[in-house]
Design an enzyme around this catalytic site. Structure first.
Site, mmCIF file in Angstrom:
data_model
loop_
_atom_site.group_PDB
_atom_site.id
_atom_site.type_symbol
_atom_site.label_atom_id
_atom_site.label_comp_id
_atom_site.label_asym_id
_atom_site.label_seq_id
_atom_site.Cartn_x
_atom_site.Cartn_y
_atom_site.Cartn_z
ATOM 1 N N ASP A 130 0.830 -1.308 0.089
ATOM 2 C CA ASP A 130 0.037 -0.052 -0.087
ATOM 3 C C ASP A 130 0.769 1.290 -0.004
ATOM 4 O O ASP A 130 0.394 2.473 0.068
ATOM 5 C CB ASP A 130 -0.997 -0.065 1.364
ATOM 6 C CG ASP A 130 -2.290 -0.322 0.688
ATOM 7 O OD1 ASP A 130 -2.701 -0.818 -0.174
ATOM 8 O OD2 ASP A 130 -2.954 -0.305 1.761
ATOM 9 N N ASP A 182 -10.403 -7.703 10.927
ATOM 10 C CA ASP A 182 -10.479 -9.181 11.110
ATOM 11 C C ASP A 182 -11.428 -9.287 12.042
ATOM 12 O O ASP A 182 -12.130 -10.279 12.068
ATOM 13 C CB ASP A 182 -9.303 -9.543 11.825
ATOM 14 C CG ASP A 182 -8.380 -8.648 12.954
ATOM 15 O OD1 ASP A 182 -9.177 -7.540 13.128
ATOM 16 O OD2 ASP A 182 -7.426 -8.945 13.190
#
Length: 719
Positions: free
Chosen positions: A143, A435
């Site tokens: 990223d 998550d």
């Protein structure tokens, strides 16, 4: 023989009966004592005003704190209701040609905070998994769109052509090159006497040193520091590491290795790690399309090459596979000190809590939809929609398609607009702890998961080893968790109708864990201030309810101590966990809750900063010798100094009052509480007045905080 072997289970689940009995007995006794405590507090409120006195505010604050503590304790008992452990039998798996494909996802964002060599070691260890190489595909999401990371990938692929055959030939267990070649690694006992092996090892070590040197040379280039992370708008970059390499290695079976940097525009929200993972889901679907994915942190290298096979023992088990969403391995770390003063290994989370959640089950989910609906959900890529079919075969692996137009489309920042990505599909976007939220929604939809903890750690990461990084990381985690607790998918409201009650309580405990900041701030200040002013908040020693408060205090401490011992900890470890819990509760828990509330009302937007995994020798040394590094932000240090100052001053006055006034019978609990807090937080006192190293508390900050705190104490009176 084959038929009888085919009936053998791939995994078994065992209820820990002894621990179950202890847990439930403790729940009964502790909850009974809490009911007496509540009766005592409520009875006081209905007493005659002349009898109870006029100091209702501190009583209300302490009672409210006891209620919050009891609420969090109650939620946490769901973990302890049915703890289980699992055993797997990878030797019973089908032959290699019958195993399904696996895509490995690794995410990185900053080559400075996440050093490239560390990331490449994770990549190399995942490429070297003991799994059919033609069915193993490794994707790295960058990223930062960093030329450093891309260069490291290319060089890692070249080194892997030597490293992988070496690992296979000698059946190396630890296939992370850095760990294998370290002085602490002793993985070659079976071949230590082989001159051929030793010769090969030295040759491979030379190749590894050359690989490191090339990466370090590139890193030291001045251009890298000016352009370590690409800022502003940039297009997607996708590169398949399959170029022709001229070396002495022939016919090496290599996994599919792909570098992916998604398109970024300042005008489009990139959704942090969840957005990166969703891009990998789409890109991998049209390139390798494996039915299973392994998600790794960039510093979490594979410590056991059989980890993928361990996971397959659950995914291919017909008894549980139809509803199984994922297999969770515990996070363990290679740089943990003996006593782990920062509790970086999160012992309770990955031993007590995850084993407890593993004992809770969920129903099966099923469904289907048409092509137009698929485009509304998944986007405009027909190739991606085709990949959803079970019989889809990617042209990239077969060599029919070497063009990357479709992956670039799937990695564009506008692809998700108007789709259900991040809402109903893929990793969810409504939280920085993607998550947790994704796992919670999967369980709400009827999916299950299992917790697998073999004797050898399957993955090892790099733990944070300085106080500032620990508290910054905790602030981010607790902000994300509490944000879920006050959202539309609040586990206490959204969960019970969609999953077993105990399971929803487990998720709720995680989201409301940051609320510890409220009772701990109260217990660290209110009883002490009342001690300063001669106001009793607890029953006299001669009162029968004194035993109730004493029992609750000792019950909590002894149960925690037992769990530390059961999971292999020590008395020193138990004290360290108490210490860092207090530090976190009064700092990052509080800031995390405030951050979540500000995001909820729109005062600020969500943000995500990678945890700094670059090793600092000085910080590491302090950590290894159990010395706290207090070179942290003042927003963390100031509350610690203020609390310890309040407790010391109030304890001195309290002892004076006991000696000269004689009201020890009424004030004993408050004196013990202040003494306990001071004792547990002794390292703060040490950092203030004893230590002379660089990790001590800044004297300038300490003097100002202590002066202001003592001035306020002088004028502090309850009305």
């Amino acid at each position: 023989m084959e038929e009888s072997q085919g009936t053998l289970p791939l995994s078994t689940c065992h209820v820990q009966i002894g621990l179950l009995i202890i847990n439930r007995l403790h729940m009964l006794l502790h909850s009974t004592a809490l009911s007496f405590l509540f009766y005592y507090r409520l009875r006081f409120l209905f007493q005659d005003p002349e009898t109870r006195g006029s100091h209702l505010l501190p009583w209300f604050l302490v009672f409210a704190s006891e209620i919050i503590l009891s609420f969090i304790w109650f939620l946490g008992q769901a973990y302890r209701w049915r703890p289980v452990s699992r055993t797997v039998f990878p030797e019973r798996l089908p032959e290699d040609d019958k195993l399904p494909g696996v895509d490995v996802f690794i995410c990185t964002a900053d080559p400075i905070k996440e050093p490239t060599l560390e990331v490449m070691n994770t990549v190399l260890s995942s490429m070297a998994l003991d799994y059919p190489q033609e069915k193993l595909h490794v994707y790295l999401s960058d990223d930062g769109c960093s030329p450093m990371t891309l260069y490291g990938m290319r060089k890692a692929y070249e080194f892997a052509r030597w490293w992988l055959p070496f690992c296979r030939r000698y059946k190396i267990k630890n296939r992370c090159p850095k760990a294998y070649f370290s002085a602490l690694e002793n993985d070659d006992i079976d071949f230590a006497s082989s001159s051929v092996y030793m010769e090969d090892k030295q040759k491979i070590k030379g190749k590894y040193e050359a690989f490191k040197e090339e990466v370090e040379t590139f890193r030291k280039d001045g251009a890298f520091f000016r352009d370590s992370v690409t800022v502003g708008d940039y297009s997607s970059v996708i590169e398949v590491m399959n170029k022709n390499i001229v070396d002495d290695v022939d016919n090496v079976k290599m996994p599919f290795l792909v570098y992916v940097s998604r398109e970024r525009k300042l005008s489009s929200h990139h959704h942090f790690k969840a957005g990166a993972l969703n891009v990998l889901l789409r890109v991998s679907a049209v390139m390798s399309n494996s039915p299973y994915i392994l998600v790794l942190d960039c510093d979490m290298f594979c410590n056991d090459p059989t980890s993928a096979r361990y996971a397959m023992c659950f995914h291919l088990d017909p008894k549980i596979s139809s509803s199984l969403a994922f297999v969770q391995f515990p996070q363990k770390f290679h740089n943990i000190s003996k006593n782990d003063i920062y509790d970086s290994q999160l012992r309770s989370l990955f031993t007590i809590q995850w084993q407890g959640m593993d004992g809770l089950k969920g129903p099966v989910m099923s469904g289907g939809t048409d092509m137009q609906k698929l485009q509304e959900y998944f986007g405009s890529s027909n190739e991606f929609i085709k990949s959803l079919a079970q019989n889809y075969t990617s042209g990239f692996l077969s060599g029919r398609n070497t063009l990357l137009q479709e992956p670039h489309l799937l990695a564009s920042c506008r692809y998700e607009i108007g789709t259900k990505w991040g809402q109903d599909i893929g990793f969810l976007y409504d939280s920085v702890v993607e998550d947790f939220l994704t796992g919670f929604i999967l369980h709400c939809n009827g999916w299950t998961s299992v917790f697998c903890e073999p004797s050898r750690p399957q993955f090892l990461g790099t733990a944070t080893t300085n106080l500032n990084a620990v508290l910054i990381q905790g602030t981010r985690w607790y902000s994300g968790l509490f944000e879920n607790g006050i959202s539309k998918v609040c586990p206490l409201i959204y969960g019970p109708l969609r999953m077993p009650l105990l399971q929803s309580l487990c998720f709720a405990e995680l989201t409301y864990f940051p609320l510890y900041c409220l009772p701990l701030w109260c217990f660290a200040t209110i009883p002490q201030l009342c001690l300063l002013n001669g106001i009793p908040l607890y029953p006299k020693v001669s009162d029968r309810y004194f035993i109730i408060f004493l029992f609750i205090f000792l019950s909590s401490l002894s149960k925690h101590l037992l769990e530390v011992f059961v999971t292999g900890g020590t008395l020193h470890k138990w004290i360290n966990e108490l210490r860092i819990w207090m530090m976190k509760s009064t700092t990052c828990d509080l800031y995390g809750c405030l951050d979540a509330l500000m995001k909820k009302v729109g005062i600020r937007e969500a943000s995500f900063l990678p945890t700094n995994k670059a090793e600092d020798d000085e910080q590491t040394l302090l950590y290894q010798i159990d010395k706290y590094d207090f070179r942290a932000s003042n927003i963390f240090i100031v509350p610690m100094i203020a609390i310890i100052t309040i407790n010391i001053c109030c304890l001195v006055v309290g002892v004076y009052r006991v000696i000269f006034v004689g009201d020890w019978d009424k004030m004993l609990i408050q004196i013990v509480l202040a003494s306990f807090i001071i004792t547990v937080n002794y390292p703060i006192i040490e950092g203030l007045v004893i230590r002379k190293d660089k990790g001590r508390i800044s004297q300038l900050v300490a003097i100002h905080v202590i002066f202001v705190t003592m001035t306020l104490l002088t004028f502090c009176k309850f009305i």
